[in-house]
Motif scaffolding. Structure first.
Motif, mmCIF file in Angstrom:
data_model
loop_
_atom_site.group_PDB
_atom_site.id
_atom_site.type_symbol
_atom_site.label_atom_id
_atom_site.label_comp_id
_atom_site.label_asym_id
_atom_site.label_seq_id
_atom_site.Cartn_x
_atom_site.Cartn_y
_atom_site.Cartn_z
ATOM 1 N N SER A 28 0.825 -1.205 0.000
ATOM 2 C CA SER A 28 0.000 0.000 0.000
ATOM 3 C C SER A 28 0.860 1.256 0.000
ATOM 4 O O SER A 28 0.557 2.225 -0.689
ATOM 5 C CB SER A 28 -0.928 0.018 1.213
ATOM 6 O OG SER A 28 -1.780 -1.106 1.195
ATOM 7 N N GLU A 29 1.923 1.228 0.793
ATOM 8 C CA GLU A 29 2.810 2.396 0.840
ATOM 9 C C GLU A 29 3.433 2.635 -0.531
ATOM 10 O O GLU A 29 3.497 3.771 -1.013
ATOM 11 C CB GLU A 29 3.923 2.190 1.874
ATOM 12 C CG GLU A 29 3.454 1.999 3.307
ATOM 13 C CD GLU A 29 3.057 3.303 3.997
ATOM 14 O OE1 GLU A 29 3.238 4.381 3.401
ATOM 15 O OE2 GLU A 29 2.564 3.227 5.132
ATOM 16 N N GLY A 51 0.893 3.683 -3.035
ATOM 17 C CA GLY A 51 0.458 5.019 -2.603
ATOM 18 C C GLY A 51 1.369 6.144 -3.080
ATOM 19 O O GLY A 51 0.967 7.302 -3.131
ATOM 20 N N PRO A 95 -0.348 7.886 -6.794
ATOM 21 C CA PRO A 95 -1.325 8.974 -6.934
ATOM 22 C C PRO A 95 -0.785 10.326 -6.457
ATOM 23 O O PRO A 95 -1.107 11.358 -7.032
ATOM 24 C CB PRO A 95 -2.518 8.513 -6.072
ATOM 25 C CG PRO A 95 -2.040 7.367 -5.275
ATOM 26 C CD PRO A 95 -0.872 6.780 -5.975
ATOM 27 N N GLU A 96 0.063 10.306 -5.447
ATOM 28 C CA GLU A 96 0.633 11.574 -4.986
ATOM 29 C C GLU A 96 1.797 12.019 -5.857
ATOM 30 O O GLU A 96 1.976 13.207 -6.120
ATOM 31 C CB GLU A 96 1.086 11.441 -3.539
ATOM 32 C CG GLU A 96 -0.086 11.388 -2.583
ATOM 33 C CD GLU A 96 0.351 11.267 -1.164
ATOM 34 O OE1 GLU A 96 0.068 12.189 -0.382
ATOM 35 O OE2 GLU A 96 0.973 10.244 -0.819
ATOM 36 N N GLU A 142 6.863 7.651 2.301
ATOM 37 C CA GLU A 142 6.014 6.499 2.020
ATOM 38 C C GLU A 142 6.839 5.345 1.477
ATOM 39 O O GLU A 142 6.651 4.203 1.862
ATOM 40 C CB GLU A 142 4.911 6.874 1.030
ATOM 41 C CG GLU A 142 3.673 7.376 1.746
ATOM 42 C CD GLU A 142 2.971 8.480 0.999
ATOM 43 O OE1 GLU A 142 3.044 8.461 -0.245
ATOM 44 O OE2 GLU A 142 2.361 9.350 1.659
ATOM 45 N N PHE A 194 -5.905 3.469 -2.942
ATOM 46 C CA PHE A 194 -4.943 3.958 -3.932
ATOM 47 C C PHE A 194 -5.339 3.625 -5.355
ATOM 48 O O PHE A 194 -4.592 3.905 -6.296
ATOM 49 C CB PHE A 194 -3.541 3.471 -3.589
ATOM 50 C CG PHE A 194 -3.084 3.961 -2.244
ATOM 51 C CD1 PHE A 194 -2.817 3.069 -1.221
ATOM 52 C CD2 PHE A 194 -2.989 5.324 -1.990
ATOM 53 C CE1 PHE A 194 -2.437 3.526 0.033
ATOM 54 C CE2 PHE A 194 -2.614 5.791 -0.743
ATOM 55 C CZ PHE A 194 -2.336 4.891 0.271
ATOM 56 N N ASN A 195 -6.519 3.060 -5.511
ATOM 57 C CA ASN A 195 -7.043 2.811 -6.848
ATOM 58 C C ASN A 195 -7.903 3.962 -7.340
ATOM 59 O O ASN A 195 -8.610 3.829 -8.344
ATOM 60 C CB ASN A 195 -7.844 1.505 -6.860
ATOM 61 C CG ASN A 195 -6.939 0.306 -6.672
ATOM 62 O OD1 ASN A 195 -5.912 0.206 -7.327
ATOM 63 N ND2 ASN A 195 -7.299 -0.589 -5.767
ATOM 64 N N THR A 238 -6.049 11.057 -8.902
ATOM 65 C CA THR A 238 -5.826 12.393 -8.318
ATOM 66 C C THR A 238 -5.858 13.419 -9.435
ATOM 67 O O THR A 238 -4.817 13.903 -9.864
ATOM 68 C CB THR A 238 -4.472 12.471 -7.594
ATOM 69 O OG1 THR A 238 -3.431 12.027 -8.486
ATOM 70 C CG2 THR A 238 -4.456 11.620 -6.357
ATOM 71 N N ILE A 283 -5.959 13.664 0.361
ATOM 72 C CA ILE A 283 -5.264 12.422 0.708
ATOM 73 C C ILE A 283 -4.522 12.579 2.033
ATOM 74 O O ILE A 283 -4.597 11.726 2.917
ATOM 75 C CB ILE A 283 -4.293 11.999 -0.414
ATOM 76 C CG1 ILE A 283 -5.065 11.477 -1.623
ATOM 77 C CG2 ILE A 283 -3.321 10.927 0.089
ATOM 78 C CD1 ILE A 283 -4.183 11.091 -2.792
ATOM 79 N N TRP A 301 -13.277 11.732 -2.075
ATOM 80 C CA TRP A 301 -12.420 10.940 -1.195
ATOM 81 C C TRP A 301 -13.065 10.489 0.118
ATOM 82 O O TRP A 301 -12.535 9.616 0.802
ATOM 83 C CB TRP A 301 -11.121 11.706 -0.886
ATOM 84 C CG TRP A 301 -10.214 11.752 -2.076
ATOM 85 C CD1 TRP A 301 -10.149 12.719 -3.032
ATOM 86 C CD2 TRP A 301 -9.271 10.740 -2.469
ATOM 87 N NE1 TRP A 301 -9.226 12.390 -3.996
ATOM 88 C CE2 TRP A 301 -8.665 11.188 -3.678
ATOM 89 C CE3 TRP A 301 -8.872 9.512 -1.935
ATOM 90 C CZ2 TRP A 301 -7.697 10.443 -4.350
ATOM 91 C CZ3 TRP A 301 -7.898 8.772 -2.600
ATOM 92 C CH2 TRP A 301 -7.325 9.242 -3.798
ATOM 93 N N ARG A 338 -2.222 1.402 -11.820
ATOM 94 C CA ARG A 338 -1.267 1.344 -10.705
ATOM 95 C C ARG A 338 -0.337 0.156 -10.860
ATOM 96 O O ARG A 338 0.890 0.280 -10.744
ATOM 97 C CB ARG A 338 -1.994 1.239 -9.348
ATOM 98 C CG ARG A 338 -2.937 2.382 -9.006
ATOM 99 C CD ARG A 338 -2.199 3.662 -8.696
ATOM 100 N NE ARG A 338 -3.145 4.736 -8.407
ATOM 101 C CZ ARG A 338 -3.182 5.895 -9.079
ATOM 102 N NH1 ARG A 338 -2.322 6.139 -10.047
ATOM 103 N NH2 ARG A 338 -4.067 6.814 -8.756
#
Lengths: 263, 97, 328
Positions: free
Chosen positions: C62-63, C66, C69-70, C93, C129-130, C133, C142, C208, C299
């Motif tokens: 996940s990290e 993640g 998107p950022e 992250e 995270f799917n 952004t 987020i 969100w 992703r």
């Protein structure tokens, strides 16, 4: 736009010349930091994501300090963001080398080594500069640059003296990027005025120590130094390749679309 | 998917936070050699000035004591620190393992 | 939903007679009940090991995912300060992913195995995270909501029973504090700004809010692992408990910003002293989890691309290291 018309007619290293000189350093760090930021989340290994992000962060930090200083010199009320986000490309003074695309990881590393070695020589020299602010900024930045060069040269050696594929790739990248290094050591009037004022080093001497360092690294990396080419880019005079326009339209998009607001 | 037969080995990271303190184990990371491991350790584990000194050691070089010396349920003492599949070296001729 | 890679491990329980197994399990549970930590070489039930591998690796994935998107807004951050903060956050992250992979590896799975599980879809990562952004305000949302929810989940994990995981969580929590603050600060600036900026902020919150509530997982009635995980102190609070806490804490923050939460049923319940909120669309949750969210393919493709296009680099590094050791 010819080089002559960009440089003001003056024999003194005055406010305008100092502004332009500092902007060159700032923009080079900014655009390179921007390029490196593109790698985050896409590097060959998680640890490299962090390594490259670290360099990007350092460079943008340097750019901020230098842009703020430039804004003070200009004394027209422009701060770091106004300079970064509201100038068009012909007012950007970064070296043409740093606006080149990242390419593969090897290409990025080649570009990084060439700049890191240059920054290390330059920032070390600034300890003797008559410009107090540059001395201070350089004193901090040189520590970061030492680490950047350790990282980038380490990788160039691994890739140059790794597999046949890696060797071929980075040699090709080196051959492609070498032509942009001429600009680093070709003085224009601003460089000469800065040198005469004791602000900046003699570029020919700088080239000597830079080349010595580069040759050592290339040798260890089993890479061949390409020949110099006659054409000189002058990104530092606002003569850019087609890449800078795209970098800026991306970077500046929000501020251009929503002018005058705070973020 | 890449099928590199070899992978970057695992290194353990130890940090001394300040002069006067001992090195503490903070975690692990992957690198090809000790020089790279040191750089990775710096970038992964010291982004906030967490240390004045870093040690990196290949995980395979650490010998650990057995937590249950008295018990006869497991292999004797000098075991590896992790139950890590790549610590077990299987000859190339053996397939499907 | 157990991940693979455990085939390579000898199941320590396989060859033991039942009474010895029962005694080991009793001793193990006694340690947990006494709030003692379990460390890598300690005996543990195979199911405890497998559950932890699944949970920790999922957290690590996940990290890493993640970051995407950022990372999408690093080049376009609207000020140099915001750019630096965002790079530092995304770097953190990645670092958190590294700590977590490191913790998972102590249980007998390798980084390569975990990466393969992620890239082949065998392992999951947080559904949040799917989502895309498309605007700068999403970066604020987020930080404020997603990191806010993550912190709520992570603080109790600092006391989880497995040593390496607990220590990684302590490290992560120390670093996480600025993540949420920078997100909220972005939102504050937008909400104090122009009409366009305010609309951007509201629109991001609209998109969100519900996915953030879904981050806490299925409701307790439908969460089959919770009971055992709580007995093993891998989980300290239930999904619904954490979700409720998140809502209670976040609603006043939204009010402070002057934003509307996209939930007509949201209302303060004086009796329970909690915010009652509307029904979650669990169909959407399941769809996204099953791979049909807006950005799932993107992703994974990005991670596959990074991994494959970087293979020659990793191989070169190994080749060079081999040459160096020959020269010693």
């Amino acid at each position: 736009m010819s080089r002559a018309s960009v440089v003001p007619v003056s024999v003194e290293f005055g406010q305008s010349e100092r502004f332009r000189y500092v902007l060159r350093l700032a923009d080079t760090s900014l655009i390179l930091g921007q390029r490196l930021g593109e790698w985050v989340g896409h590097a060959p290994a998680l640890e490299e994501d962090l390594g490259v992000a670290n360099i990007s962060l350092d460079l943008i930090g340097q750019a901020r300090m230098l842009l703020s200083y430039a804004g003070e010199i200009e004394a027209a009320g422009r701060d770091e963001d106004q300079l970064a986000y509201l100038r068009d490309q012909n007012d950007f003074c970064n070296l043409a080398l740093v606006e080149q695309p990242n390419g593969d990881f090897g290409c990025t590393i080649v570009r990084q080594v060439l700049i890191d070695a240059w920054q290390l020589e330059l920032l070390s020299w600034f300890d003797a500069s008559t410009d107090r602010r540059l001395r201070e900024i350089a004193a901090k930045a040189v520590k970061e640059t030492r680490y950047h060069l350790r990282y980038s040269s380490g990788w160039l050696v691994r890739l140059g003296d790794g597999t046949e594929e890696s060797h071929t790739r980075v040699q090709a990248s080196l051959n492609d990027l070498w032509k942009f290094t001429t600009e680093l050591f070709t003085p224009d009037e601003i460089d000469t005025l800065a040198e005469n004022a004791g602000v900046a080093p003699n570029l020919n001497e700088l080239r000597g120590s830079w080349l010595h360092r580069i040759d050592e690294i290339l040798n260890e990396a089993t890479l061949t130094r390409p020949d110099d080419v006659p054409y000189v880019w002058f990104g530092k005079c606002g003569e850019h390749t087609e890449h800078l326009g795209h970098i800026l339209s991306d970077m500046q998009y929000l501020q251009r679309t929503y002018p005058g607001v705070t973020w | 998917m890449s099928d590199e037969r070899q992978h970057w080995p695992l290194f353990e990271v130890f940090i001394r936070a300040r002069a006067g303190l001992e090195h503490k184990h903070v975690g692990s990371l992957h690198a090809v050699d000790a020089k790279m491991a040191l750089e990775h350790a710096r970038d992964v584990y010291t982004r906030r000035m967490e240390g004045v000194s870093l040690w990196v050691v290949r995980s395979a070089d650490i010998t650990a004591s057995d937590p249950d010396d008295a018990d006869a349920f497991f292999e004797p003492a000098k075991d590896k620190i992790y139950r890590h599949p790549t610590f077990y070296e299987i000859p190339d001729e053996v397939k499907n393992i | 939903m157990y991940t693979q890679g455990l085939d390579a491990l000898g199941d320590e329980s396989l060859h033991l007679p039942e009474e010895q197994l029962a005694e080991l399990e009793a001793r193990f549970q006694a340690k947990i009940d006494a709030d003692e930590k379990i460390e890598p070489k300690d005996w543990m039930p195979a199911a405890y090991r497998m559950t932890l591998i699944r949970q920790i690796s999922q957290h690590a994935h996940s990290e890493i995912v993640g970051m995407l998107p950022e990372g999408n807004w690093i080049s376009r951050a609207p000020s140099l300060k915001r750019k630096c903060v965002l790079i530092a956050k995304v770097q953190d992250e990645g670092g958190h992913g590294a700590y977590l992979y490191s913790a998972a590896e102590t249980l007998g799975i390798s980084r390569e195995q975990m990466v393969e599980q992620l890239l082949t879809g065998k392992a999951k990562y947080s559904s949040i995270f799917n989502y895309p952004t498309p605007s700068w305000a999403d970066i604020g949302a987020i930080g404020w909501l997603v990191d806010g929810a993550a912190i709520m989940n992570q603080i109790p994990l600092c006391r989880c029973s497995y040593g390496p995981y607990a220590r990684a969580m302590v490290r992560i929590c120390k670093e996480e504090s600025f993540h949420q603050r920078q997100g909220f600060e972005i939102m504050m600036r937008l909400c104090e700004g122009s009409t366009d900026q305010q609309r951007m902020a509201q629109e991001a919150l609209d998109r969100w809010w519900w996915p953030s509530l879904m981050m806490f997982g299925p409701d307790d009635a439908n969460s089959k692992h919770t009971g055992q995980s709580m007995r093993w102190k891998i989980k300290r609070f239930t999904n619904d408990e954490l979700r409720q806490k998140f809502v209670d804490v976040t609603v006043p923050q939204a009010e402070f910003l002057g934003l509307n939460l996209p939930d007509d049923a949201l209302v303060w319940n004086e009796e329970t002293q909690h915010y009652h909120f509307g029904p979650i669309d669990w169909d959407e949750f399941q769809r996204v989890l099953a791979g049909h969210g807006p950005c799932n393919q993107e992703r994974i493709r990005a991670r596959i691309e990074a991994h494959e296009s970087g293979a020659w680099v990793r191989e070169a590094a190994l080749a060079n290291a081999a040459k160096q050791s020959k020269n010693l």
